[in-house]
Scaffold this motif. Structure first.
Motif, PDB file in Angstrom:
ATOM      1  N   GLU A 185       1.978  -7.707  -7.434  1.00  0.00           N
ATOM      2  CA  GLU A 185       2.689  -8.575  -6.724  1.00  0.00           C
ATOM      3  C   GLU A 185       2.386  -9.959  -6.455  1.00  0.00           C
ATOM      4  N   ARG A 186       0.955 -10.105  -7.260  1.00  0.00           N
ATOM      5  CA  ARG A 186       0.594 -11.537  -7.273  1.00  0.00           C
ATOM      6  C   ARG A 186       0.643 -12.142  -8.927  1.00  0.00           C
ATOM      7  N   ALA A 187       1.547 -11.345  -9.393  1.00  0.00           N
ATOM      8  CA  ALA A 187       1.696 -11.699 -10.791  1.00  0.00           C
ATOM      9  C   ALA A 187       2.202 -13.275 -11.005  1.00  0.00           C
ATOM     10  N   ARG A 227       0.767  -1.215  -0.216  1.00  0.00           N
ATOM     11  CA  ARG A 227       0.076   0.081  -0.020  1.00  0.00           C
ATOM     12  C   ARG A 227       0.790   1.215  -0.045  1.00  0.00           C
ATOM     13  N   LEU A 228       1.836   1.196   0.866  1.00  0.00           N
ATOM     14  CA  LEU A 228       2.795   2.515   0.888  1.00  0.00           C
ATOM     15  C   LEU A 228       3.307   2.714  -0.416  1.00  0.00           C
ATOM     16  N   ALA A 229       4.102   1.530  -1.073  1.00  0.00           N
ATOM     17  CA  ALA A 229       4.733   1.678  -2.189  1.00  0.00           C
ATOM     18  C   ALA A 229       3.576   2.328  -3.423  1.00  0.00           C
ATOM     19  N   ALA A 230       2.552   1.705  -3.457  1.00  0.00           N
ATOM     20  CA  ALA A 230       1.558   2.155  -4.261  1.00  0.00           C
ATOM     21  C   ALA A 230       1.159   3.675  -4.462  1.00  0.00           C
ATOM     22  N   GLN A 231       1.011   4.123  -3.197  1.00  0.00           N
ATOM     23  CA  GLN A 231       0.749   5.439  -2.637  1.00  0.00           C
ATOM     24  C   GLN A 231       1.900   6.402  -3.206  1.00  0.00           C
ATOM     25  N   ALA A 232       3.077   6.040  -2.948  1.00  0.00           N
ATOM     26  CA  ALA A 232       4.186   6.946  -3.382  1.00  0.00           C
ATOM     27  C   ALA A 232       4.463   6.926  -4.673  1.00  0.00           C
ATOM     28  N   MET A 233       3.999   5.869  -5.555  1.00  0.00           N
ATOM     29  CA  MET A 233       4.277   5.998  -6.969  1.00  0.00           C
ATOM     30  C   MET A 233       3.058   6.513  -7.639  1.00  0.00           C
ATOM     31  N   GLY A 234       1.698   6.894  -6.786  1.00  0.00           N
ATOM     32  CA  GLY A 234       0.671   7.433  -7.683  1.00  0.00           C
ATOM     33  C   GLY A 234      -0.008   6.223  -8.390  1.00  0.00           C
ATOM     34  N   ILE A 235      -0.162   5.070  -7.900  1.00  0.00           N
ATOM     35  CA  ILE A 235      -0.608   3.854  -8.469  1.00  0.00           C
ATOM     36  C   ILE A 235      -1.771   3.299  -7.670  1.00  0.00           C
ATOM     37  N   ALA A 236      -2.781   2.883  -8.167  1.00  0.00           N
ATOM     38  CA  ALA A 236      -3.966   2.236  -7.444  1.00  0.00           C
ATOM     39  C   ALA A 236      -3.446   1.065  -6.835  1.00  0.00           C
ATOM     40  N   VAL A 237      -4.153   1.216  -5.586  1.00  0.00           N
ATOM     41  CA  VAL A 237      -3.373   0.075  -4.697  1.00  0.00           C
ATOM     42  C   VAL A 237      -3.746  -1.175  -5.059  1.00  0.00           C
ATOM     43  N   SER A 238      -4.948  -1.543  -5.614  1.00  0.00           N
ATOM     44  CA  SER A 238      -5.451  -2.624  -6.191  1.00  0.00           C
ATOM     45  C   SER A 238      -4.638  -3.031  -7.296  1.00  0.00           C
ATOM     46  N   THR A 239      -4.357  -2.394  -8.060  1.00  0.00           N
ATOM     47  CA  THR A 239      -3.269  -2.482  -9.194  1.00  0.00           C
ATOM     48  C   THR A 239      -1.848  -2.960  -8.920  1.00  0.00           C
TER      49      THR A 239
END
Length: 211
Positions: free
Chosen positions: A38-40, A21-33
């Motif tokens: 990370e489950r690819a 969640r923190l990584a997604a927010q820092a990069m401006g990416i939807a947390v769900s995306t």
């Protein structure tokens, strides 16, 4: 032992952020995306491609090749490489910006000055379009297009006009509501034009990559 793309992304992220969640927010990416990335290669996950891999690699201090293939050793260093921003085009005569019509993965990237935001982009200055001293310098700006707000008045911005032109000019209020006059150091003012969108210029600078 073979690892999956999602596992490698998680391993890289854990070097910089405690949670997805923190990584997604820092990069401006939807947390769900981001969480799905990370489950690819697992049920319910979503694969990521070269463009995403390049962005993640810059942020987490690994290489895109390692994220995508796992063929290189996992980087053990603690210091990430300097962040890069894409060079989207160039500024020519009259302060007109021209953007390259190529996929993001084909764009050059350069190291910005310290303090430039993650969502920044750059255009190269060619000739004396922004003054006689700035040939081959770069305009670094927030790559977020929005309507003109009071905080942009008096600021140098990348502006999109209704006639399709994209210019780099200082914005001042025009003669009536919704109109603006655009100024530059080398051209006559452009009076009373509507602006469809604007993006604030952060700095005009050389790039250490090109010195």
């Amino acid at each position: 032992m073979r690892t999956l793309r999602g596992e490698r992304l998680r391993m890289a992220r854990e070097k910089r952020f405690k949670s997805a969640r923190l990584a997604a927010q820092a990069m401006g990416i939807a947390v769900s995306t981001y969480g799905a990335h990370e489950r690819a290669e697992t049920p319910g996950g979503r694969d990521y491609g070269p463009d995403e891999a390049r962005k993640y690699a810059r942020r987490f201090g690994v290489t895109p090749e390692w994220l995508l293939t796992g063929r290189e050793p996992f980087p053990e260093g603690d210091e990430p490489p300097p962040p890069k921003v894409p060079v989207l085009g160039y500024v020519g005569a009259g302060g007109t910006a021209h953007f390259y019509d190529v996929p993001p993965s084909h764009l050059d990237e350069i190291t910005p000055p310290i303090g430039i935001a993650e969502n920044a982009a750059a255009v190269e200055i060619r000739g004396d379009s922004l003054g006689p001293f700035f040939n081959r310098w770069y305009v670094f700006y927030d790559d977020v297009r929005r309507q003109v707000t009071p905080d942009l008045i008096g600021q140098l911005c990348v502006v999109g006009l209704a006639d399709g032109r994209i210019l780099i000019k200082q914005i001042q209020r025009g003669a009536s509501e919704g109109l603006y006059t655009l100024y530059s150091a080398t051209e006559k003012p452009i009076p009373d034009v509507p602006i469809e969108w604007a993006a604030r210029v952060n700095v005009i600078s050389r790039s250490s990559d090109r010195e």
